[in-house]
Enzyme design. Structure first.
Site, short mmCIF file in Angstrom:
data_model
loop_
_atom_site.label_atom_id
_atom_site.label_comp_id
_atom_site.label_asym_id
_atom_site.label_seq_id
_atom_site.Cartn_x
_atom_site.Cartn_y
_atom_site.Cartn_z
N ASN A 88 -7.13 57.39 -84.88
CA ASN A 88 -5.82 56.93 -85.31
C ASN A 88 -5.96 55.73 -86.26
O ASN A 88 -5.25 55.61 -87.27
CB ASN A 88 -4.99 56.53 -84.09
N HIS A 99 10.67 70.83 -79.22
CA HIS A 99 10.96 70.49 -80.62
C HIS A 99 9.70 70.52 -81.47
O HIS A 99 9.70 71.06 -82.60
CB HIS A 99 11.60 69.10 -80.68
#
Length: 465
Positions: free
Chosen positions: A360, A246
């Protein structure tokens, strides 16, 4: 199965020996009791019978009762006294079997003529018919406690082939039960193994195997735990493959659209579409690189020799690099506390893991705030631990997603930046790298806002290869 067969065969041999030994012991004890009974019989009869008859005629019934009671205590037997017609001459009840034998006048007279006693060895009964001084006949009877040893010995017999047959039958029956007790759960375990091998990963062993309290039961419970782990790993691999497919299709689809538009674009629009294709290609390259890193960490490929390194210095280098990147966005990275820590492991792998967490944090902390890093050395009961905390001042993570953010392709969908930057593999790489060093990693929301990622590394223990 050869060892199992050997155990059953050995058990059969042991059972045969034990059964044979028990039968021989039974025979010996039976002979002992029979000899003892015969000794009691011959020591009492006929002398005691004649004395009882003489006492009865000369001193009366009470004298006989007193004498037999005293004799009873000495010989551990029960005495009865009758006339020749089988009528009891004492004030004590007698069992029906003894009364029946006492009335068998023909048998008593026949044995008396042969100077013998009427006996029933299996029931421990003996009777002696003797004449008194007046010539009248009296019958003295006694009964010993019966034993089960003599009936067993008589049932088996003394013939060697009969004894061998009994031993063989008993041994075969016991060994059949033993073999069935051992092989039935093994057969069920084998069937469950075949089911797992055929792809039925939800297969578990039968409950009767798990309830056992022996080694086979332990094996069954371990098999179930193994099956659960295999099912979880295979399911995770399938989900990862679906997620990879995906994630790769999205930038590829955008590249195909950009290429299609590029064919019909005006000269002024060409540079925009080419730039878009370059951005999507960079994203694909970054995602594939992270996937390769994740795969190498999980498989342990390309690991160098473990080495001892300065963990504090490594973290300060990562913080300096992160601060350089963060200042371009009006943010900063600073080390609040840095205890001296030295450990053994793979420094480049840990550097990559910590960099992923720091970047992050830089991504989500607002402009004008800082990412705070602390490393503290804790002296636990057994091992020293380095506790690394990396905190941002961003929106944090929904409570339900805290446990899942270290899984591949897990992103906080509520945050726009998360979908536009990164593929959700950075924290997954950090998690695998920390666990490779026997450490742990977790995320918690700060009480005053922001996210704290805590990494605990055992300083004293060695990383697993």
């Amino acid at each position: 199965m050869q060892s199992l067969f050997f155990k059953i065969f050995l058990g059969f041999c042991i059972v045969v020996v034990l059964v044979g030994f028990s039968l021989e012991t039974s025979s010996i004890l039976a002979n002992y009791y029979e000899v003892r009974w015969q000794m009691v019989l011959h020591s009492i009869m006929p002398m005691e019978a004649e004395k009882s008859a003489r006492l009865y005629e000369q001193s009366g019934k009470q004298a006989v009762e007193d004498y037999l009671d005293d004799l009873q205590r000495q010989k551990s037997v029960r005495f009865y006294f009758f006339d020749e017609d089988g009528n009891s001459l004492l004030d004590r009840g007698a069992p029906e079997l003894i009364i029946k034998l006492a009335k068998a006048k023909e048998a008593l007279n026949r044995t008396a003529q042969q100077n013998l006693s009427l006996v029933d060895p299996r029931r421990g009964i003996a009777m002696r018919l003797v004449p008194g001084p007046s010539g009248k006949k009296y019958n003295l009877a006694f009964q010993q406690s019966p034993t089960l040893i003599m009936p067993v010995s008589e049932a088996v017999g003394t013939h060697p082939y009969r004894r061998l047959l009994v031993v063989g039958l008993l041994g075969a029956a016991l060994c059949f039960l033993l073999a069935r007790h051992i092989t039935r759960p093994v057969t069920r375990l084998r069937a469950a193994t075949r089911e797992i091998a055929s792809g039925k990963l939800k297969t578990r062993v039968d409950a009767s195997v798990r309830r056992r309290h022996d080694e086979i039961g332990t094996l069954g419970r371990d098999f179930d735990r193994m099956a659960e782990q295999i099912e979880a790993l295979v399911t995770a691999q399938r989900e990862l493959l679906g997620d990879v497919s995906h994630e790769l299709r999205s930038p590829l689809a955008r590249m195909i659209v950009a290429l299609g538009l590029l064919k019909h674009a005006s000269p002024e629009e060409v540079s925009d579409y080419v730039s878009r294709i370059g951005i999507e290609a960079e994203r694909l390259d970054k995602m594939i690189g992270q996937l390769l890193t994740l795969t190498r960490i999980e498989s342990g490929a390309e690991l160098t020799q473990r080495e001892t390194f300065d963990l504090t210095n490594l973290i300060q280098e990562v913080a300096a690099d992160g601060d350089f990147e963060a200042r371009a966005h009006g943010r900063e990275v600073k080390v609040v506390r840095a205890d001296a820590c030295t450990m053994s492991g793979y420094p480049e792998m840990l550097r990559s893991a910590i960099e992923n967490v720091v970047r992050n944090a830089i991504r989500y902390t607002p402009d004008g705030t800082s990412v705070e890093i602390t490393i503290a050395l804790l002296n636990a009961a057994e091992d020293k631990q380095a506790v690394l905390r990396i905190r941002d001042h961003g929106p944090g993570v929904p409570q339900l997603m805290l446990a899942n953010i270290f899984l591949p392709f897990q992103r906080v969908v509520e945050t726009a930046e998360a979908s536009s930057q990164g593929a959700g593999l950075g924290l997954a790489i950090a998690d695998r790298a920390v666990r490779m060093h026997n450490g742990s990693i977790r995320a918690v929301n700060a009480s005053d806002g922001g996210l704290i990622v805590e990494i605990v590394l055992p300083i004293a223990s060695e990383a697993r290869p």
